[in-house]
Design an enzyme around this catalytic site. Structure first.
Site, PDB file in Angstrom:
ATOM      1  N   ASP A 280      27.415  -3.402 -18.477  1.00  0.00           N
ATOM      2  CA  ASP A 280      26.290  -4.341 -18.409  1.00  0.00           C
ATOM      3  C   ASP A 280      25.288  -3.945 -19.494  1.00  0.00           C
ATOM      4  O   ASP A 280      24.577  -2.939 -19.376  1.00  0.00           O
ATOM      5  CB  ASP A 280      25.630  -4.290 -17.030  1.00  0.00           C
ATOM      6  CG  ASP A 280      26.475  -4.948 -15.938  1.00  0.00           C
ATOM      7  OD1 ASP A 280      27.709  -5.012 -16.104  1.00  0.00           O
ATOM      8  OD2 ASP A 280      25.895  -5.377 -14.919  1.00  0.00           O
TER       9      ASP A 280
ATOM     10  N   LYS B  17      24.068 -12.320 -17.493  1.00  0.00           N
ATOM     11  CA  LYS B  17      23.370 -11.793 -16.314  1.00  0.00           C
ATOM     12  C   LYS B  17      21.883 -12.048 -16.483  1.00  0.00           C
ATOM     13  O   LYS B  17      21.346 -11.890 -17.581  1.00  0.00           O
ATOM     14  CB  LYS B  17      23.688 -10.295 -16.204  1.00  0.00           C
ATOM     15  CG  LYS B  17      22.965  -9.529 -15.119  1.00  0.00           C
ATOM     16  CD  LYS B  17      23.449  -8.074 -15.113  1.00  0.00           C
ATOM     17  CE  LYS B  17      22.627  -7.184 -14.205  1.00  0.00           C
ATOM     18  NZ  LYS B  17      23.092  -5.764 -14.221  1.00  0.00           N
TER      19      LYS B  17
ATOM     20  N   LYS C 252      25.961 -13.732 -13.555  1.00  0.00           N
ATOM     21  CA  LYS C 252      25.531 -12.702 -12.618  1.00  0.00           C
ATOM     22  C   LYS C 252      24.027 -12.808 -12.396  1.00  0.00           C
ATOM     23  O   LYS C 252      23.243 -12.281 -13.178  1.00  0.00           O
ATOM     24  CB  LYS C 252      25.898 -11.301 -13.123  1.00  0.00           C
ATOM     25  CG  LYS C 252      25.494 -10.176 -12.162  1.00  0.00           C
ATOM     26  CD  LYS C 252      25.961  -8.818 -12.653  1.00  0.00           C
ATOM     27  CE  LYS C 252      25.437  -7.688 -11.787  1.00  0.00           C
ATOM     28  NZ  LYS C 252      25.896  -6.342 -12.267  1.00  0.00           N
TER      29      LYS C 252
END
Length: 258
Positions: free
Chosen positions: A103, A166, A198
């Site tokens: 991430d 995300k 996300k």
């Protein structure tokens, strides 16, 4: 009331299977990482992944063994302004330690200032290092002045190789929001290859989860939000989902016993 409990329980099971169970606290410990892994596999439904600091990836890999729960970690986190070379080194070390997913915080201040080339220069080499591992790019949507900047950030991340986009790190004053998620999904819907979403940060209740899943179902279709295409990033959501599942199970027959 029983039907409502069953519906809530079913929704909670669905959301739990989409959860990246997260511990990115400043005072996180190795013992805490082991406990996170224990909860990841011991609930009513295994979560999709655990998400923790890079220094705990090896601990998680040992704790999870051959579990299907994936290991995610964060780089260029949380500020998004680490130089490229250390980010690449951290990515390589995390992957070598056993991370399945990276991430990466997009250099969102550069995006906000219109310096999209500089921001893309961070994403592309990390994508290259990831190989067949999943790359999620954190846009930090709550820090943009408007949704048009969210769109620009989403398009940039996807063009640079993101497998997921995300919303947030959860470390700023404004985290995930339905309007930002809607904009991100609209960009995903126009993308020629599969890209996931996300929502992350500030998602704590079953009602919060329902809002994002309803949005994904409406925009992308009822079968789209699987762990391969949709995750929740949260630390506090787990308990709410487990409680809802317990309430639904207590209200009547379990799934498969009708």
């Amino acid at each position: 009331m029983s039907d409502d409990n069953h519906a809530s329980g079913a929704l909670a099971r669905r959301a739990l299977a989409l959860l990246d169970l997260t511990d990115l606290a400043d005072d996180a410990t190795a013992d805490g990482a082991r406990d996170l892994c224990r909860r990841a596999v011991s609930g009513p439904v295994p979560v999709a992944a655990v998400c923790l600091w890079p220094r705990f990836v090896a601990v998680a890999r040992e704790a999870l063994g051959d579990s299907p729960v994936r290991i995610a970690t964060v780089v260029n986190f949380p500020d998004g302004d680490t130089p490229i070379a250390p980010v690449i080194r951290e990515t390589e070390a995390a992957l070598q330690a056993g991370a399945d997913e990276i991430d990466l915080v997009l250099p969102w201040r550069a995006v906000r200032a219109g310096q999209v080339t500089a921001a893309a220069a961070m994403v592309r080499p990390v994508r290259l290092r990831c190989g067949d591992k999943l790359l999620k790019v954190i846009l930090e949507t709550g820090e943009y002045p408007d949704l048009d900047k969210v769109r620009i950030a989403a398009e940039l991340a996807i063009a640079s190789g993101a497998d997921f986009i995300k919303t947030s790190t959860g470390k700023t004053a404004h985290s995930a929001s339905i309007p930002a998620a809607r904009m991100m999904l609209s960009v995903i819907a126009m993308t020629a290859r599969p890209v996931g979403l996300k929502p992350s940060g500030g998602i704590r209740t079953l009602a919060d989860a329902r809002g994002y899943l309803d949005l994904a179902d409406a925009m992308m279709g009822a079968g789209w939000a699987t762990p391969q295409r949709f995750r929740f990033g949260a630390s506090g959501l787990y308990g709410a989902l487990v409680a809802a599942i317990a309430g639904g199970d207590a209200a009547g027959p379990k799934a498969g016993t009708y």
